[in-house]
Design a protein around this motif. Structure first.
Motif, short mmCIF file in Angstrom:
data_model
loop_
_atom_site.label_atom_id
_atom_site.label_comp_id
_atom_site.label_asym_id
_atom_site.label_seq_id
_atom_site.Cartn_x
_atom_site.Cartn_y
_atom_site.Cartn_z
N GLY A 80 -50.48 30.84 -32.06
CA GLY A 80 -50.28 29.43 -32.38
C GLY A 80 -50.57 29.07 -33.83
O GLY A 80 -49.97 28.15 -34.37
N SER A 81 -51.45 29.81 -34.46
CA SER A 81 -51.80 29.50 -35.86
C SER A 81 -50.65 29.82 -36.82
O SER A 81 -50.70 29.42 -37.99
CB SER A 81 -53.05 30.26 -36.28
OG SER A 81 -52.80 31.65 -36.34
N ASP A 82 -49.61 30.49 -36.35
CA ASP A 82 -48.47 30.82 -37.20
C ASP A 82 -47.43 29.70 -37.29
O ASP A 82 -46.51 29.77 -38.11
CB ASP A 82 -47.76 32.08 -36.67
CG ASP A 82 -48.63 33.30 -36.75
OD1 ASP A 82 -49.31 33.48 -37.78
OD2 ASP A 82 -48.63 34.09 -35.78
N LEU A 83 -47.58 28.67 -36.47
CA LEU A 83 -46.55 27.64 -36.37
C LEU A 83 -46.22 26.98 -37.70
O LEU A 83 -45.06 26.87 -38.07
CB LEU A 83 -46.94 26.59 -35.32
CG LEU A 83 -45.97 25.41 -35.19
CD1 LEU A 83 -44.56 25.90 -34.84
CD2 LEU A 83 -46.48 24.43 -34.15
N GLU A 84 -47.22 26.52 -38.43
CA GLU A 84 -46.95 25.77 -39.67
C GLU A 84 -46.21 26.64 -40.69
O GLU A 84 -45.22 26.20 -41.29
CB GLU A 84 -48.25 25.22 -40.27
CG GLU A 84 -48.96 24.21 -39.39
CD GLU A 84 -48.11 23.00 -39.01
OE1 GLU A 84 -47.32 22.52 -39.85
OE2 GLU A 84 -48.23 22.54 -37.84
N ALA A 85 -46.66 27.86 -40.88
CA ALA A 85 -46.00 28.75 -41.84
C ALA A 85 -44.60 29.10 -41.37
O ALA A 85 -43.66 29.13 -42.19
CB ALA A 85 -46.84 30.01 -42.05
N PHE A 86 -44.44 29.38 -40.08
CA PHE A 86 -43.12 29.69 -39.52
C PHE A 86 -42.16 28.54 -39.78
O PHE A 86 -41.05 28.74 -40.27
CB PHE A 86 -43.25 29.98 -38.02
CG PHE A 86 -41.96 30.35 -37.35
CD1 PHE A 86 -41.56 31.68 -37.28
CD2 PHE A 86 -41.15 29.38 -36.78
CE1 PHE A 86 -40.36 32.04 -36.66
CE2 PHE A 86 -39.96 29.73 -36.16
CZ PHE A 86 -39.56 31.06 -36.10
N HIS A 87 -42.60 27.34 -39.45
CA HIS A 87 -41.72 26.17 -39.64
C HIS A 87 -41.43 25.94 -41.12
O HIS A 87 -40.30 25.57 -41.48
CB HIS A 87 -42.33 24.92 -39.02
CG HIS A 87 -41.44 23.73 -39.17
ND1 HIS A 87 -40.21 23.65 -38.54
CD2 HIS A 87 -41.56 22.61 -39.90
CE1 HIS A 87 -39.62 22.51 -38.88
NE2 HIS A 87 -40.43 21.87 -39.71
N ALA A 88 -42.40 26.20 -41.99
CA ALA A 88 -42.20 25.96 -43.43
C ALA A 88 -41.01 26.75 -43.96
O ALA A 88 -40.21 26.22 -44.74
CB ALA A 88 -43.46 26.33 -44.20
N ALA A 143 -49.85 40.29 -44.95
CA ALA A 143 -50.38 41.28 -45.88
C ALA A 143 -51.76 41.71 -45.42
O ALA A 143 -52.55 40.89 -44.93
CB ALA A 143 -50.45 40.69 -47.28
N LYS A 144 -52.07 43.01 -45.58
CA LYS A 144 -53.41 43.50 -45.25
C LYS A 144 -54.44 42.75 -46.08
O LYS A 144 -54.27 42.58 -47.29
CB LYS A 144 -53.53 44.99 -45.56
CG LYS A 144 -53.04 45.89 -44.47
CD LYS A 144 -53.36 47.34 -44.80
CE LYS A 144 -52.84 48.23 -43.69
NZ LYS A 144 -52.97 49.66 -44.04
N GLY A 145 -55.49 42.30 -45.43
CA GLY A 145 -56.57 41.61 -46.12
C GLY A 145 -56.25 40.20 -46.54
O GLY A 145 -57.07 39.54 -47.16
N GLN A 146 -55.05 39.71 -46.21
CA GLN A 146 -54.64 38.35 -46.55
C GLN A 146 -53.94 37.72 -45.35
O GLN A 146 -52.72 37.65 -45.30
CB GLN A 146 -53.68 38.34 -47.75
CG GLN A 146 -54.29 38.84 -49.03
CD GLN A 146 -53.27 38.84 -50.16
OE1 GLN A 146 -52.07 38.97 -49.94
NE2 GLN A 146 -53.75 38.70 -51.36
N PRO A 147 -54.72 37.29 -44.37
CA PRO A 147 -54.09 36.70 -43.19
C PRO A 147 -53.17 35.54 -43.56
O PRO A 147 -53.43 34.81 -44.51
CB PRO A 147 -55.28 36.20 -42.36
CG PRO A 147 -56.43 37.02 -42.84
CD PRO A 147 -56.17 37.30 -44.29
N GLY A 148 -52.11 35.43 -42.84
CA GLY A 148 -51.14 34.37 -43.07
C GLY A 148 -49.73 34.92 -42.91
O GLY A 148 -49.41 35.99 -43.43
#
Length: 186
Positions: free
Chosen positions: A20-28, A74-79
């Motif tokens: 669920g935390s991926d929603l904003e980035a996915f939509h962007a 990216a490894k070490g950079q969640p998002g």
């Protein structure tokens, strides 16, 4: 087919199940016309993005027609930076690979690295015989990515798709498991 052990890790990336935390980035990035340019349908609404992230988070990969869609970070950079897909096609040992990246992640080799990891999964763990990619002939960035993966141009279907108000020529790239293994051993 065996179970898929996640996440997949590459030199620079983590490929994991969506949440669920991926929603904003996915939509962007999926709400951008430039992202939707080579995807079926228009740029996604927020509701469509919610539905898609939910489907990706809860994928099942048991039979022909099922998809594995993994979040790329990216490894070490969640998002979330994009997604990579492996679809089990009808016919013995057939699959299709695809990818979509956020604008900030394009041009850095992440798509190639993520697609190679999913193809490795498809050939080595899932036992696929052939993996293909289907794209609009005007999508030269994805065509170059296919070539970097060692895929060959197999077909060109003139005016095969009519979408977004115009005819599009479809090109098909593919690689066999034996070819994949030969290029990896060099």
């Amino acid at each position: 087919m065996p179970d898929i052990t996640l996440p997949l890790r590459t030199e620079r990336l983590v490929l994991r199940r969506f949440d669920g935390s991926d929603l904003e980035a996915f939509h962007a990035y999926h709400s951008l016309p430039e992202t939707a340019r080579f995807l079926p349908g228009p740029a996604k609404t927020y509701t469509q993005s919610m539905e898609r992230v939910g489907r990706y988070a809860n994928f099942v990969f048991e039979k022909e027609g099922d998809w594995v869609c993994l979040a790329i970070e990216a490894k070490g950079q969640p998002g979330l930076m994009g997604e990579v897909v492996l679809k089990w096609l009808p016919g013995r040992g057939q699959a299709e690979v695809g990818w979509t990246l956020a604008p900030a992640a394009r041009g850095k080799g992440y798509g190639t690295e993520a697609a190679a990891a999913v193809m490795e999964l498809g050939f080595e763990e899932l036992g696929f015989h052939r993996i293909e990619a289907r794209l609009d002939e005007l999508n030269t960035a994805s065509a170059s990515l296919c070539e970097r993966l060692g895929m060959r141009l197999e077909a060109r279907f003139v005016d095969k798709w009519h979408y977004k108000g115009q005819w599009a020529t479809e090109v098909v790239y593919a690689v066999l498991a034996i070819e994949w293994r030969a290029t990896r051993s060099r």
